[in-house]
Write an enzyme that holds these catalytic residues in place. Sequence first.
Site, PDB file in Angstrom:
ATOM      1  N   HIS A 122      28.553   5.079 -51.121  1.00 47.36           N
ATOM      2  CA  HIS A 122      27.730   6.193 -50.624  1.00 47.36           C
ATOM      3  C   HIS A 122      28.433   7.500 -51.008  1.00 47.36           C
ATOM      4  CE1 HIS A 122      26.092   8.886 -47.490  1.00 47.36           C
ATOM      5  NE2 HIS A 122      25.102   8.029 -47.352  1.00 47.36           N
ATOM      6  N   ASP A 202      34.911   1.752 -45.399  1.00 45.41           N
ATOM      7  CA  ASP A 202      33.744   2.473 -44.888  1.00 45.41           C
ATOM      8  C   ASP A 202      32.872   1.440 -44.172  1.00 45.41           C
ATOM      9  OD1 ASP A 202      31.243   3.529 -44.502  1.00 45.41           O
ATOM     10  OD2 ASP A 202      31.089   4.454 -46.478  1.00 45.41           O
ATOM     11  N   GLN A 205      27.850   0.744 -42.404  1.00 47.93           N
ATOM     12  CA  GLN A 205      26.721  -0.205 -42.370  1.00 47.93           C
ATOM     13  C   GLN A 205      27.062  -1.529 -41.704  1.00 47.93           C
ATOM     14  OE1 GLN A 205      23.681   0.423 -42.952  1.00 47.93           O
ATOM     15  NE2 GLN A 205      23.798   2.370 -44.041  1.00 47.93           N
ATOM     16  N   LYS A 228      24.494   4.771 -36.081  1.00 50.07           N
ATOM     17  CA  LYS A 228      23.928   3.573 -36.723  1.00 50.07           C
ATOM     18  C   LYS A 228      24.159   2.324 -35.873  1.00 50.07           C
ATOM     19  CE  LYS A 228      24.917   5.254 -41.400  1.00 50.07           C
ATOM     20  NZ  LYS A 228      23.689   5.772 -41.958  1.00 50.07           N
ATOM     21  N   CYS A 368      21.667   8.329 -51.250  1.00 43.61           N
ATOM     22  CA  CYS A 368      23.024   8.904 -51.421  1.00 43.61           C
ATOM     23  C   CYS A 368      23.891   8.000 -52.289  1.00 43.61           C
ATOM     24  CB  CYS A 368      23.693   9.169 -50.075  1.00 43.61           C
ATOM     25  SG  CYS A 368      22.821  10.366 -49.083  1.00 43.61           S
TER      26      CYS A 368
END
Length: 411
Positions: A122, A202, A205, A228, A368
């Site tokens: 991303h 990261d 998600q 999220k 993104c």
Amino acid sequence: MSSLARTRADFPTLHQNVGPHPLVYLDNAATSHKPRAVIDALARYYECDNSNVHRGLHALSMRATDGFDAARARAAKFINAADPAEIVFTRGTTESINLVAQSWGAANLRPGDVILITEMEHHSNLVPWQQIAQRTGATLRYVPVAGENAQHGLDLDALDKLLTPEVKIFAFTHISNTLGTINPAADLCARARKAGALTLLDAAQSIGHEPLDVRAIGCDFLAFSGHKMCGPTGIGVLYGRRELLDAMTPWQSGGGMIANVEYFNTTYKPSPERFEAGTPDVSGAIGLHAAMDYLDALGRPLIAAHDSALAAQARAALAELPGIRILGPLQNSKRSGLVSFAFKDVHAHDIVTFADQDGIALRGGHHCNQPLMRKLGLPSTTRASFYVYNTPEEIDILIKSLRKILKFFGS
Ligand code: 7TS
């Protein structure tokens, strides 16, 4: 009431119509909805405890401080960090990654050093590294994705070749927000550690969808956002191993992060406070605490199984549509609860706009991930992303709507 119906009943926003149609919300990779428990925790904080933290000796300030500190301890437990001091509250994944790039990166990177990321990052885990590479003279390198439609995921042979002694940090996404690929985080961290590189994961998600244990994974830094994972917007976490955070200098400064200030000199508090200049997002942290409790009460392994079953159902049904190209790995075990797809003759923005008229919320665009889309030769994709409150019937509604849209466009 089934357990899925009970879960849906916890989310007030789900129970509305868009025009004449009941809302079908399939844009969870962008942000999730909030359960009543989180909304109530936010309201309770503002109705009862609202106050600034770490600076007042009155009852409200002490209650607010207790709530804020408890949220930090809860976040540490949520990812099995050894110490709450390893949890820095930020605005979200983007700010967490910028913190590491600006603070650790500026102090530790020199010309000749390599920052390694992947082709599926991303922009949040790409642009901050581009910037710090330009500032320090370090070189940015990419682990390629392999296979048509990036179906093979990261090229691990290429990764091993790229992990030279010059690599100081390997920053990669746990789950691709465009491909749905789940990267084998513990394996990738072990390879990087063997090569002497630090790792940043990261987890934007993955955090709300599966159990996550920083010590089992073996990452040095981990970044995620509250919004999220059923929490509020504006709050996120940077996890960093204690000795790394303590050796890093603040990247923003002001109140709340100092030990002693003189007119020409300042000393700083230890981590995590040294990275939290100014009044923090107290209500956000308290809402995040409620979100973590909520997800653990449902059970994160069950959430992961639910999301991935829906994504598998969606993929099988989508594969029947004419002219479709589905991105990401073929095996369900390598995929998360999102599916990204493109049609030969219909633009993703048209799909999303027409689906909205049927009450369906999808995401269309480059997500993104512009460099990856360019590599795949696609201007955009349509993405359906599932969460714990989505139902198999909602996938049937999606497929019916897509068939209608494709027919309209003559496909
Ligand atoms: N990393 C990944 C893998 C993401 O998917 C996102 C947001 C971010 C970082 C940034 O998170 P933020 O909370 O700081 O903005 N992804 C998306 C998306 O796919 N659609 O909207 C936001």
